[in-house]
Design a protein around this motif. Structure first.
Motif, short mmCIF file in Angstrom:
data_model
loop_
_atom_site.label_atom_id
_atom_site.label_comp_id
_atom_site.label_asym_id
_atom_site.label_seq_id
_atom_site.Cartn_x
_atom_site.Cartn_y
_atom_site.Cartn_z
N ARG A 1 -8.76 1.06 3.29
CA ARG A 1 -8.65 -0.35 2.93
C ARG A 1 -7.28 -0.80 3.41
O ARG A 1 -6.27 -0.35 2.87
N LYS B 1 0.85 -1.18 0.00
CA LYS B 1 0.00 0.00 0.00
C LYS B 1 0.90 1.24 0.00
O LYS B 1 0.58 2.24 -0.64
N HIS B 2 2.01 1.14 0.68
CA HIS B 2 2.99 2.21 0.68
C HIS B 2 4.31 1.64 1.17
O HIS B 2 4.34 0.56 1.76
N ILE C 1 -1.33 3.96 7.89
CA ILE C 1 -1.70 3.59 6.51
C ILE C 1 -2.11 2.12 6.44
O ILE C 1 -3.08 1.76 5.79
N TYR D 1 -3.65 11.22 1.60
CA TYR D 1 -4.30 10.01 2.11
C TYR D 1 -5.40 10.38 3.07
O TYR D 1 -5.15 10.68 4.23
#
Ligand SMILES: Cc1ncc(C[n+]2csc(CCOP(=O)(O)OP(=O)(O)O)c2C)c(N)n1
Lengths: 552, 171
Positions: free
Chosen positions: A151, A125-126, A146, A181
């Motif tokens: 999600r 995701k990151h 995060i 974000y």
């Protein structure tokens, strides 16, 4: 306060409430392992980094908290890759920490250098490559934020050796500020209004529930919605446990190996309410014939999922729990429906069933595990036929009790995931339902279970084949069993060699006593169920076929 | 159809790889991509020209939004906007052709930025059409080297696709 990067890392993990790390040491991790030596954080030493990643993932799925794994640079980091991809595909909150060669050696093909942020770009995701220990506290805080919000998904932090070693001023990080974000949580008022109107006009609604229901903790709201509308609920593999499997409105699983009644209901519904699901090809089959008569409502926290695979009539982006709560407040209860009758008839006419044979039926073993655990166990699985039988025949009642590699379908997931689940839920009864092929992909983790005294139970449905592949060869390649027959080791002896208890079961009468013994034992137990070799998983929608055309 | 996206991103290491990787992985076609920092040194602006119908564009936008480093995306295709591209062209030039080339440079309001023994280097800015036209016009002389920046674009008038210093969107 001056602290080393390694100290800042561990302090930050403690601040996030991390209670356990699954990891494996190596050269560039020495400063970190030295700090962990005195830390209150528990460290579980697996026997392979893939085991660490899957265990952290299983821990996360069972508890709802972020799982943490740690691996050294180069091969340690690349060994995490399958586990990270698995967490990505199934939206599991995972924080993967990797050591990296010193910054000065980056980009020079140094010893044990691998560009792990680059390698994992499409499956995280990151990610962060830390350049300065002073940034580490903020990065760790962001990573957990995060990984666990919106999600969920895996976040990787790559820590060069010099960053863990160097000193920096430690300051508690302020609030997370990520301008790019901002997950949308509340559904749009207008979209919710449209949804209520569509529901009011519908005569044959079906709820199609995915893993998002479990992630959001929305199982209670889902049940209320279904009962309010008398709408049957079909779940995906990831959604199992999100709706009680024994509920009269439950259709079980839909899709390739779904129940006939679930697939028929989807084909004939006039309204499909997709909740936290993503219209995967294993669910929809031929998209052209998927829910052909239905208006489609899609409720999901990830806007990119809405409209990705199918046209959606009413998109509702937002947290599933919040959206369902508001929806329920706007809806009138339905008293009785002819649709419900029709579905009950399908259920009577096409129940899940298997034939009796001479050999031991794998489905029967799942039914017995279900019966003897009272449906209360956490069931992890590997990938293959046994996974599908577990999904079909264990009637999951509660969320976070079915732990399986859905999107990636990674063999070798089951045992480490069971270990992670058992660590996260020490009082739970944990079973890993495995295939004789899959179990050998991470069998080494039996040592981990033994070392930490984890009473996990491994049930191998041993058919002497890579069964799921063999099934496709039987059905679509004229029974040409190319490279799918397995010559296996003696699993009982293997279990004993690892210090676990091993039981072999070849007769129907031995099934229940073996399971009971495993449940009672406080050691890891491995049961080698020697099952019928060429049993198939049915019903089956051939790949790319239409949901109402099922084999079996 | 070609769409022009103005994408504001945090100026973090790897952000270009994230964006480029996303396009190739999801099978989206980039026609051109230009990056540079904005008035805020922490924020870069990418102008991405992407090929696709509305459905593809919707996916591109949504997937880009999932990147943590992406702050804001505006599809400015349907608005009034100014777009510019810069090109450097090194073209063969001898005593016989030099005059004619210089005339072309004048017509396009381009500049000669370097004179070599047998070459001229020309700089031109303009929208895509103009850049294509000057390239066409110079081709017969023999282009030795050509570099285009890719297009950058900005909305006309008061409307802006920018963010203020707190990373909040300007209204
Ligand atoms: C890592 C990995 N390699 C290959 C596959 C392809 N694959 C899917 S199911 C399967 C057979 C699994 O065999 P087994 O574990 O014995 O389970 P069974 O199907 O017999 O129950 C294979 C090889 C996979 N899913 N994962």
């Amino acid at each position: 306060m001056q602290l080393s990067g390694a100290e800042i890392l561990v302090k930050s993990l403690e601040a996030e409430g991390v209670e356990v790390i699954f990891g494996y040491p190596g050269g560039v991790l020495l400063p970190i392992y030295d700090v962990l030596y005195d830390s209150g954080i528990r460290h579980i030493l697996t026997r392979h980094e893939q085991g660490a990643a899957h265990a952290a993932d299983g821990y996360a799925r069972a508890t709802g908290r972020a799982g943490v794994c740690l691996a050294t640079s180069g091969p340690g980091a690349t060994n995490l890759v399958t586990g990270i991809a698995n967490a990505y595909m199934d939206s599991v909150p995972l924080v993967a920490l990797t050591g990296q060669v010193p910054s000065s050696l980056l980009g020079r093909d140094s010893f044990q250098e691998a560009d792990i942020t680059g390698i994992t770009l499409p499956i995280t995701k990151h990610s962060y490559l830390v350049g300065d220990p002073a940034e580490l506290a903020r990065i760790v805080k962001e990573a957990f934020y995060i990984a666990t919000t919106g999600r969920p998904g895996p976040v990787l932090i790559d820590l060069p050796r010099d960053v863990s070693g160097a000193k920096a001023d430690y300051k508690e990080p302020s609030e997370v500020n990520l301008p790019g974000y901002r997950p949308v949580l509340d559904g749009d008022e207008r979209q919710i209004g449209e949804t209520t109107r569509a529901i009011a006009q519908s005569h044959r609604p079906v709820i199609y529930a995915g893993g998002g229901v479990i992630t959001a903790g929305a199982h209670e709201e889902l049940r209320q919605l279904a009962e309010l509308l008398l709408a049957p609920v079909a779940t995906t593999l990831m959604g199992l446990g999100g709706f009680p499997g024994n509920h009269p409105l439950s259709l079980g699983m839909l899709g390739m190996h779904g129940t006939k009644y679930a697939n028929y209901a989807v084909c004939e519904c006039d309204l499909l309410i997709a909740v936290g699901a993503r219209f995967d090809d294993r669910v929809t089959g031929d998209l052209g014939c998927f829910a052909p008569m239905a208006k489609i409502i899609h409720i999901d926290i990830d806007p990119a999922e809405i409209g990705k695979n199918v046209r959606v009539d009413i998109p509702v982006r937002g947290d599933v729990k919040r959206v369902l709560t508001r929806l329920i407040a706007c809806l009138e209860p339905v008293i009785a429906s002819a649709w419900q009758e029709k579905i009950d008839n399908w259920k009577k006419e096409y129940p899940l069933a298997y034939g009796e044979g001479n050999g031991l039926k794998p489905q029967f073993i799942i039914e017995e595990i279900y019966r003897l655990t009272g449906g209360e166990a956490i069931i992890a699985t590997d990938v293959g036929q046994h996974q599908m039988w577990a999904a079909q025949y264990y009637r999951f009642e509660k969320p976070r009790t079915f732990i399986s590699s859905g999107g990636l379908g990674a063999m070798g997931y089951g045992m480490p995931a069971a270990i992670g689940a058992q660590i996260g839920c020490p009082d739970a009864l944990v079973f890993d339902i495995a295939g004789d092929g899959s179990i050998q992909m991470n069998i080494q983790e039996l040592t981990t279970a033994v070392n930490y005294g984890l009473p996990i139970n491994v049930a191998i449905l041993n058919n002497g084949f890579l069964g799921m592949v063999r099934q496709w060869q039987e059905l679509f390649y004229n029974r040409r069993y190319s490279q799918t027959e397995l010559k296996n080791p003696d699993f009982v002896k293997l279990a004993e060699a690892y210090g676990a208890e091993g039981i072999r079961v070849t007769e129907k009468a031995e099934v229940a006593p073996a399971i009971e013994r495993a449940i009672k034992s406080d050691k890891p137990v491995l049961i080698d169920f020697v099952v019928e070799r060429e049993e198939n998983v049915f019903p089956m929608v051939p790949p790319g076929g239409s949901l109402n055309k099922m084999l079996g | 159809m070609l769409h022009t996206l103005a994408v504001l991103v945090e100026n973090n290491p790897g952000v270009l790889a994230r964006v480029a990787g996303l396009f190739s992985r999801r099978g989206f076609n980039i026609d051109s991509l230009a990056v540079g920092r904005t008035d805020n040194s922490a924020i870069s602006r990418m102008t991405i020209v992407v090929e696709g119908d509305d459905l593809i564009l919707e996916q591109v936008t949504k997937q880009l939004h999932k990147l943590i480093d992406v702050i804001k995306i505006s599809d400015i295709t349907k608005d009034e906007y100014v777009d510019r591209e810069l090109v450097l062209i090194k073209v063969n030039a001898d005593a016989a052709t030099r005059g004619e080339i210089m005339q072309i440079v004048d017509i396009f309001r381009a500049h000669i930025v370097d004179i070599g023994h047998k070459t001229l280097t020309i700089e031109a800015t303009g929208d895509e059409g103009k850049i294509n036209a000057i390239e066409q016009a110079l081709r017969p002389f023999g282009i030795r080297e050509l570099a285009r920046t890719g297009k950058i674009a900005m909305l006309r008038g008061f409307k802006a696709s920018s963010v203020n210093n707190n990373g909040k969107e300007d209204v």
